[in-house]
Motif scaffolding. Structure first.
Motif, short mmCIF file in Angstrom:
data_model
loop_
_atom_site.label_atom_id
_atom_site.label_comp_id
_atom_site.label_asym_id
_atom_site.label_seq_id
_atom_site.Cartn_x
_atom_site.Cartn_y
_atom_site.Cartn_z
N CYS A 1 0.83 -1.20 0.00
CA CYS A 1 0.00 0.00 0.00
C CYS A 1 0.87 1.25 0.00
O CYS A 1 1.77 1.39 0.83
CB CYS A 1 -0.92 0.00 1.21
SG CYS A 1 -2.08 1.38 1.17
N PRO A 2 0.59 2.20 -0.92
CA PRO A 2 1.36 3.43 -0.94
C PRO A 2 0.96 4.37 0.20
O PRO A 2 1.66 5.33 0.49
CB PRO A 2 1.02 4.05 -2.30
CG PRO A 2 -0.30 3.49 -2.64
CD PRO A 2 -0.34 2.11 -2.04
N ARG A 3 -0.18 4.11 0.85
CA ARG A 3 -0.65 4.94 1.95
C ARG A 3 -1.00 4.08 3.16
O ARG A 3 -2.16 3.96 3.54
CB ARG A 3 -1.90 5.73 1.53
CG ARG A 3 -1.68 6.73 0.43
CD ARG A 3 -0.77 7.89 0.83
NE ARG A 3 -1.15 8.54 2.05
CZ ARG A 3 -1.91 9.63 2.13
NH1 ARG A 3 -2.38 10.17 1.04
NH2 ARG A 3 -2.18 10.16 3.30
N PRO A 4 -0.01 3.45 3.79
CA PRO A 4 -0.29 2.57 4.93
C PRO A 4 -0.84 3.32 6.15
O PRO A 4 -1.36 2.71 7.06
CB PRO A 4 1.05 1.93 5.24
CG PRO A 4 2.06 2.87 4.68
CD PRO A 4 1.41 3.52 3.49
N ASP A 5 -0.76 4.66 6.14
CA ASP A 5 -1.28 5.45 7.24
C ASP A 5 -2.81 5.59 7.20
O ASP A 5 -3.43 5.94 8.19
CB ASP A 5 -0.64 6.84 7.23
CG ASP A 5 -0.85 7.56 5.91
OD1 ASP A 5 -0.65 6.93 4.86
OD2 ASP A 5 -1.18 8.76 5.94
N LYS A 6 -3.43 5.29 6.06
CA LYS A 6 -4.89 5.40 5.94
C LYS A 6 -5.57 4.19 6.55
O LYS A 6 -5.04 3.09 6.56
CB LYS A 6 -5.29 5.51 4.46
CG LYS A 6 -4.96 6.83 3.84
CD LYS A 6 -5.59 6.92 2.47
CE LYS A 6 -5.47 8.29 1.91
NZ LYS A 6 -6.55 9.16 2.31
N ASP A 7 -6.80 4.42 7.06
CA ASP A 7 -7.60 3.32 7.59
C ASP A 7 -8.04 2.40 6.46
O ASP A 7 -8.28 2.85 5.34
CB ASP A 7 -8.84 3.86 8.31
CG ASP A 7 -8.49 4.62 9.58
OD1 ASP A 7 -7.44 4.31 10.18
OD2 ASP A 7 -9.25 5.52 9.96
N VAL A 8 -8.17 1.11 6.76
CA VAL A 8 -8.58 0.10 5.79
C VAL A 8 -9.97 -0.39 6.16
O VAL A 8 -10.26 -0.63 7.33
CB VAL A 8 -7.59 -1.08 5.78
CG1 VAL A 8 -8.06 -2.17 4.84
CG2 VAL A 8 -6.20 -0.61 5.39
N PHE A 9 -10.85 -0.53 5.16
CA PHE A 9 -12.22 -0.99 5.37
C PHE A 9 -12.45 -2.27 4.57
O PHE A 9 -11.88 -2.44 3.49
CB PHE A 9 -13.20 0.10 4.94
CG PHE A 9 -13.00 1.37 5.72
CD1 PHE A 9 -13.57 1.54 6.97
CD2 PHE A 9 -12.21 2.39 5.22
CE1 PHE A 9 -13.37 2.69 7.69
CE2 PHE A 9 -12.00 3.55 5.94
CZ PHE A 9 -12.59 3.71 7.19
N PRO A 10 -13.28 -3.17 5.08
CA PRO A 10 -13.50 -4.45 4.40
C PRO A 10 -14.28 -4.33 3.09
O PRO A 10 -14.18 -5.19 2.23
CB PRO A 10 -14.26 -5.29 5.42
CG PRO A 10 -14.86 -4.32 6.37
CD PRO A 10 -13.98 -3.12 6.37
N SER A 11 -15.11 -3.27 2.95
CA SER A 11 -15.88 -3.09 1.71
C SER A 11 -16.22 -1.61 1.53
O SER A 11 -16.09 -0.81 2.45
CB SER A 11 -17.17 -3.90 1.76
OG SER A 11 -18.05 -3.35 2.73
N ARG A 12 -16.68 -1.28 0.32
CA ARG A 12 -17.11 0.10 0.05
C ARG A 12 -18.32 0.46 0.90
O ARG A 12 -18.46 1.60 1.33
CB ARG A 12 -17.46 0.27 -1.42
CG ARG A 12 -16.28 0.31 -2.33
CD ARG A 12 -16.75 0.51 -3.77
NE ARG A 12 -15.66 0.40 -4.69
CZ ARG A 12 -14.99 1.45 -5.17
NH1 ARG A 12 -15.33 2.65 -4.82
NH2 ARG A 12 -13.99 1.27 -5.99
#
Length: 57
Positions: free
Chosen positions: A4-15
């Motif tokens: 990921c180029p932005r590992p600082d962003k939160d990750v969500f399982p779906s849209r």
């Protein structure tokens, strides 16, 4: 999937989950936010740039 180029962003399982998180935010904070699929394959939230239109003089 790549790193990921932005590992600082939160990750969500779906849209849908990311959209639900956006709708639960206060109105003034959610303006311009939208979920997107990162090139790493995960879902993040990004702020769309606001476009100011100028008329020609």
């Amino acid at each position: 999937m790549s790193a990921c180029p932005r590992p600082d962003k939160d990750v969500f399982p779906s849209r849908a989950v990311a959209a639900a998180v956006i709708t639960k935010m206060p109105r003034h904070k959610r303006v311009g936010l939208m979920p997107y699929r990162c090139r790493c394959g995960q879902i993040h939230i990004v702020r769309r740039p606001l476009v100011a239109w100028r008329s020609e003089p």
